[in-house]
Design a protein around this motif. Structure first.
Motif, PDB file in Angstrom:
ATOM      1  N   ALA A   2      17.883 -30.252  13.013  1.00 40.32           N
ATOM      2  CA  ALA A   2      18.403 -31.517  12.717  1.00 40.32           C
ATOM      3  C   ALA A   2      17.663 -32.629  13.656  1.00 40.32           C
ATOM      4  CB  ALA A   2      19.917 -31.592  13.733  1.00 40.32           C
ATOM      5  N   GLU A   3      17.507 -33.716  13.201  1.00 36.34           N
ATOM      6  CA  GLU A   3      16.661 -34.949  13.859  1.00 36.34           C
ATOM      7  C   GLU A   3      16.869 -35.208  15.053  1.00 36.34           C
ATOM      8  OE1 GLU A   3      16.030 -37.779  10.845  1.00 36.34           O
ATOM      9  OE2 GLU A   3      15.609 -39.119  12.493  1.00 36.34           O
ATOM     10  N   ASP A  34       7.996 -32.476  17.269  1.00 37.23           N
ATOM     11  CA  ASP A  34       9.418 -32.746  17.507  1.00 37.23           C
ATOM     12  C   ASP A  34       9.943 -31.524  17.459  1.00 37.23           C
ATOM     13  OD1 ASP A  34      11.529 -34.250  17.583  1.00 37.23           O
ATOM     14  OD2 ASP A  34      11.853 -34.762  15.090  1.00 37.23           O
ATOM     15  N   VAL A  35       9.169 -30.619  18.253  1.00 37.76           N
ATOM     16  CA  VAL A  35      10.020 -29.237  18.809  1.00 37.76           C
ATOM     17  C   VAL A  35      10.406 -29.327  20.267  1.00 37.76           C
ATOM     18  CG1 VAL A  35       9.407 -26.736  19.084  1.00 37.76           C
ATOM     19  CG2 VAL A  35       8.487 -27.930  17.195  1.00 37.76           C
ATOM     20  N   ALA A 132       5.086 -23.238  17.197  1.00 33.23           N
ATOM     21  CA  ALA A 132       5.773 -23.964  15.994  1.00 33.23           C
ATOM     22  C   ALA A 132       5.657 -23.236  14.970  1.00 33.23           C
ATOM     23  CB  ALA A 132       4.920 -25.272  16.042  1.00 33.23           C
ATOM     24  N   GLU A 133       4.506 -22.495  14.566  1.00 32.19           N
ATOM     25  CA  GLU A 133       4.285 -21.616  13.325  1.00 32.19           C
ATOM     26  C   GLU A 133       5.567 -20.693  13.265  1.00 32.19           C
ATOM     27  OE1 GLU A 133      -0.387 -22.318  12.447  1.00 32.19           O
ATOM     28  OE2 GLU A 133       0.342 -20.309  12.961  1.00 32.19           O
ATOM     29  N   ILE A 134       5.488 -20.110  14.375  1.00 36.81           N
ATOM     30  CA  ILE A 134       6.762 -18.882  14.317  1.00 36.81           C
ATOM     31  C   ILE A 134       8.033 -19.538  14.256  1.00 36.81           C
ATOM     32  CG2 ILE A 134       8.005 -17.504  16.053  1.00 36.81           C
ATOM     33  CD1 ILE A 134       5.395 -16.973  17.431  1.00 36.81           C
ATOM     34  N   LEU A 135       8.457 -20.609  14.696  1.00 37.82           N
ATOM     35  CA  LEU A 135       9.960 -21.546  14.491  1.00 37.82           C
ATOM     36  C   LEU A 135       9.602 -21.846  13.072  1.00 37.82           C
ATOM     37  CD1 LEU A 135       9.980 -23.618  17.621  1.00 37.82           C
ATOM     38  CD2 LEU A 135      11.280 -21.351  17.205  1.00 37.82           C
ATOM     39  N   LEU A 142       9.954 -28.429   9.887  1.00 40.40           N
ATOM     40  CA  LEU A 142       8.942 -27.981  10.677  1.00 40.40           C
ATOM     41  C   LEU A 142       7.783 -27.734  10.004  1.00 40.40           C
ATOM     42  CD1 LEU A 142       7.870 -27.957  13.633  1.00 40.40           C
ATOM     43  CD2 LEU A 142       8.931 -25.773  13.844  1.00 40.40           C
ATOM     44  N   ARG A 143       8.033 -26.709   9.003  1.00 38.88           N
ATOM     45  CA  ARG A 143       6.824 -26.445   8.283  1.00 38.88           C
ATOM     46  C   ARG A 143       6.049 -27.582   7.581  1.00 38.88           C
ATOM     47  NH1 ARG A 143       5.253 -21.702   4.993  1.00 38.88           N
ATOM     48  NH2 ARG A 143       3.854 -22.394   3.595  1.00 38.88           N
TER      49      ARG A 143
END
Ligand code: RP5
Length: 170
Positions: A2-3, A34-35, A132-135, A142-143
């Protein structure tokens, strides 16, 4: 994601406040993507009980991946990995010993059974990108942000003045 969600997804921990200048680069880059993340200084040998409490409660609080940085006899990432089944990314902190070779070997040479995904000495940005890539495996938005980051990175090289004569070949 969510934003406006602010629950930390990446738990960043390092062995000392003296590591913060290196580790804060991960906070900065994850912020751009935005993580949500959190940063702690918890020594594995000076405050092991606090470290266990941090790692033990992290998943229930929303953490999905750890970034752990340490210098010298850098056991912190391995200790974090020993206490969780979440992925752990190790960041060797630069030191006076061959630029941080001691930190690198301490982190990358994890014995069989407990993995730590190790980035380059001082490679904090790559640790953040890998987290971030894992998430992003379970977060399509996020991708998209990661792809945009990559595209901007590529464009900045293509647009560099030194490559002006190659632009027509795009
Ligand atoms: C490690 O020892 C830390 O990760 C740090 O890189 C190094 C030095 O720590 P301080 O003496 O600055 O606290 O535990």
């Amino acid at each position: 994601m969510a934003e406006h969600e602010t629950v930390a997804r990446v738990g960043i921990v390092c062995g000392s406040r003296s590591d913060f200048p290196v580790m804060e680069k991960a906070v900065e880059l994850l912020g751009k993507l935005d993580v949500p993340c959190e940063l702690h200084a918890i020594s594995a040998h000076r405050a092991p009980d606090l470290l266990f409490r941090f790692v033990g409660g992290a998943e229930a609080r929303g953490i999905r991946v750890f970034i752990a940085g340490a210098g010298g006899a850098a056991h912190l990432p391995g200790v974090v990995a020993a206490k969780t089944i979440l992925p752990v990314i190790g960041v060797p902190i630069p030191t006076q010993v061959a630029g941080g070779l001691d930190s690198l070997l301490s982190i990358v040479q994890m014995p069989r059974g407990i993995p730590v995904a190790t980035v380059a000495v001082g490679g904090t940005e790559n640790a953040a990108l890998l987290a971030a890539e894992i998430l992003a495996l379970s977060d399509p938005a996020l991708r998209g942000r990661l792809q945009a980051y990559r595209d901007a990175q590529t464009r900045s090289i293509e647009d560099d003045e030194s490559n002006a004569d190659l632009r027509g070949e795009r």
